[in-house]
Design an enzyme around this catalytic site. Sequence first.
Site, mmCIF file in Angstrom:
data_model
loop_
_atom_site.group_PDB
_atom_site.id
_atom_site.type_symbol
_atom_site.label_atom_id
_atom_site.label_comp_id
_atom_site.label_asym_id
_atom_site.label_seq_id
_atom_site.Cartn_x
_atom_site.Cartn_y
_atom_site.Cartn_z
ATOM 1 N N SER A 151 1.070 -1.225 0.009
ATOM 2 C CA SER A 151 -0.047 -0.133 0.012
ATOM 3 C C SER A 151 1.026 1.117 0.058
ATOM 4 O O SER A 151 2.072 1.166 0.355
ATOM 5 C CB SER A 151 -0.901 0.133 1.178
ATOM 6 O OG SER A 151 -1.348 1.293 1.462
ATOM 7 N N TYR A 196 -1.995 -0.526 10.309
ATOM 8 C CA TYR A 196 -2.234 -0.935 8.878
ATOM 9 C C TYR A 196 -0.864 -0.523 8.041
ATOM 10 O O TYR A 196 -0.355 -1.558 7.499
ATOM 11 C CB TYR A 196 -3.301 -0.365 8.363
ATOM 12 C CG TYR A 196 -3.544 -0.540 6.813
ATOM 13 C CD1 TYR A 196 -4.145 -1.746 6.398
ATOM 14 C CD2 TYR A 196 -3.125 0.538 5.938
ATOM 15 C CE1 TYR A 196 -4.193 -1.958 5.062
ATOM 16 C CE2 TYR A 196 -3.316 0.053 4.550
ATOM 17 C CZ TYR A 196 -4.224 -1.026 3.987
ATOM 18 O OH TYR A 196 -4.068 -1.222 2.555
#
Lengths: 605, 283
Positions: free
Chosen positions: A475, A488
């Site tokens: 990501s 995350y």
Amino acid sequence: MTTGDIAKGTGRGTDKGTGKGLRDARERWVRTGGVELCVAELGDPERPTVLLVHGYPDSKEVWSEVAERLADDFHVVLYDVRGHGRSTAPRPLRGGFTLEKLTDDFLAVVDAVSPDGPVHVVGHDWGSVQSWEFVTVKRTEGRIASFTSMSGPSLDHFGHWIKKRMTRPTPRQVGQLLGQGAKSWYVYMLHTPVLPELAWRGPLGKQWPKILQRMEKVPAGDYPTASLPQDAAHGAWLYRDNVRARLRRPRADAYAHAPVQLITPSGDIFLSERLYDELELWAPQLVRRTLPAKHWVPRTRPDRLAAWIGEFVTANEDGLPSQASSATGKHADRFGGQLVLVTGAGSGIGRATAFAFAEAGARVVAVDRDAESAARTAEMSRLIGAPDAWGETVDVSDEQAMEKLAARVAAEYGVVDVLVNNAGIGLAGSFLDTTGDDWKKVLDVNLWGVIHGCRLFGKQMAERGQGGHIVNTASAAAYQPSKALPAYSTSKAAVLMLSECLRAELADQGIGVSAICPGIVNTNITSTSRFVGVGAEEEKRRQKRSARLYGLRNYPPEKVADAILHAVVKNQAVVPVTPEARGARFMSRFSPKALRAIARLEPPL
Amino acid sequence: MTSAVAGELSAELRGFREVQTLAYACAEAVAAQLRPGVTEREAARMQREWLRERGVRDWFHLPFAWFGDRTAFVNFRVPLQFFPTNRRLEPGMPFILDMAPVYRGFTADIGYSGCLGLNPVHDKLLADLEAHRELILREVRERRPLREIYESVDRLMVRQGYANRHRAYPFGVIAHKVDRVKERRLTPHLFGFGTQSLKGLASDALHGHRDGWSPLWSPYKFSDHPPRKGLWAVEPHLGFRGTGAKFEEILVVTDSKDPEQSAFWLDDDLPHVRRWAEERAAA
């Protein structure tokens, strides 16, 4: 027989293929034009005949791995070209290797092994150069059902290719000429008298197996055979008898009278991909394939070759258009018939990726913890071009379940060619609000899921030793710190680093590893993300709000899927996808301080 | 499901149903005439002429035709791209015919999806539209806010693996109100839309704005209200990798207390509904 049957055969390990296939072969001798050709046959003679023609400096044993894999379904025939292996050499050598004489040999072999029907020709290197002659001259019409060519252009087409670039020397065309000219250094060397023969019978012949292992990563085994110095010395006449004559006066009518499948290894150090630019003009029924490999594909990629050859032969045997060639998506030449496994394929980027591979003609294993959506992805994949697709229900964080999946996939569908570790979950909220349990959940899926995938499927790829590719969905959060996404981002940063390390480790085995950093993409990850440190009501509100923001951004997952396919084709290491992901990547390298300032901002939720 | 209602349709509803039936008959007639090589413009003209011959003088909007990947609105950015082009039909290509004739003062707005020959992807999309027709009716009867129903439809599309293509419509609408239109001798149109109908829509929007509702059913805040009484032309539109399919038909919303009567599709005897019934019978 279906394409699946052939591909299934590709799941075998390499241990079986140490030339045993050829040792089991039925041998016979064919006498023609003053030489005796050693012909080997495998498989049921009632099946379609596949004739494998070897290149320089090889003998028919170069095909042993491929032949063994094809023998279950076809009548496989190999022969040593005159002067090679156990076939006798013409006397004198000069003038004994012209394409006309090689065509005589070919017809003699075909008449002996398949008197009633046409054969499917497969040629590698000089075997392909010869076969182009076979498939474009009048006298073989009706004797050839299809031709699979790899690493060997038609000398006539090559002659026209050069002429065209000489007569219109634009900078690009001159560049192509010089590029191929440099790659063809060995052709000029082979035109010197006596010296090549001396080298091959002396030091070069001795060193050749080691050179092949080092430069081409050809696995050790029964190849090259002991006859190598002799073969290479005789084979020099292939060049001397044909190259200059044909390049100077290429035939104007060199049109293929059978369907052609062109397999281009993208890492071939002898032949440029540009050589085949306008091949459609010469071969009207052309299917293109691209393989990320070097020159000696019959040794290094036997599974893939056997699958593609089998598919093409079957398609042209029934007279039906080939399943694989009907795939219309981008990169169909590269992924047709390959096995692709995508985790998190039930929605979002994973689903779009499965669809993109399906459109390229790949066989797809869609993995998701939601059975229904995995099955749905598989069903839709079949509709848009996947020759086959399966839905599998697994939670990627469950090690044992993943092990079972890996074993089942290997047993039922074969070794995965492309693995996409995409499954992931979101978690937002400050570090101090994140409990140990929250951390565990995120790391279990986002990091351990990737670890399990890479470990299990990567191991299968490495053991097979025929290349492959692993894509990990990281990501932009992997390099963009944020006070809102500590857990995350940490998990994704770990995935990014894991991918980079693994890339280094697997590079030598022809297995690429890419990390994809999509950025803000319109998927449902936002509406399923946990928001810690707030009540259930507020969490729901934030989920809705972030889903809406992502929706407004409206970057489609299909574009990420395109980037993933492109990353595999180009073997890219780290791929930021959206403009903001690219911007953050740029800043993380050149102005990390600014990025740290952004990390302190409160997100608009 | 609404046969009970259909029996006792008011004269007004009968007028709407008549024009909707006429429009679908036109779509089927034109679809039957489509051949490889026909352009979108020609298909649109065929619809226009067919309806003119049968007495249609005014339009809510002029007939549209989309072929191939234009059925999925691939790369649609500006509304002008809705208009028919010179794209030619090829074997296996999906197509959509969309028309909104005004007949004797009643309006219909229909969408007809078809395919020239075999196309399994298109078949799948059409089959999956059935769930949307049921979902919309169910949630309208539950009187859920239009915006929420929109979101449910959107979620179902995502679950099915499709892209929501009515997102590309003006204001991202899934439906809009239709009403009676005054019959005038002159029927000018503006950017493909009949001026009389536009006037009606504008006055609805004006009144609605005051009362907190909108004649456009969209994902935005102005649709955050329960279904408004009247006739809605509903058009869920699925897109999947260059193939699109939709239906469009009229949903009647009343203020009846009986849930069955509170909302129903104007007509269940339509090509796509018949197709689903046949598929079920065959299965």
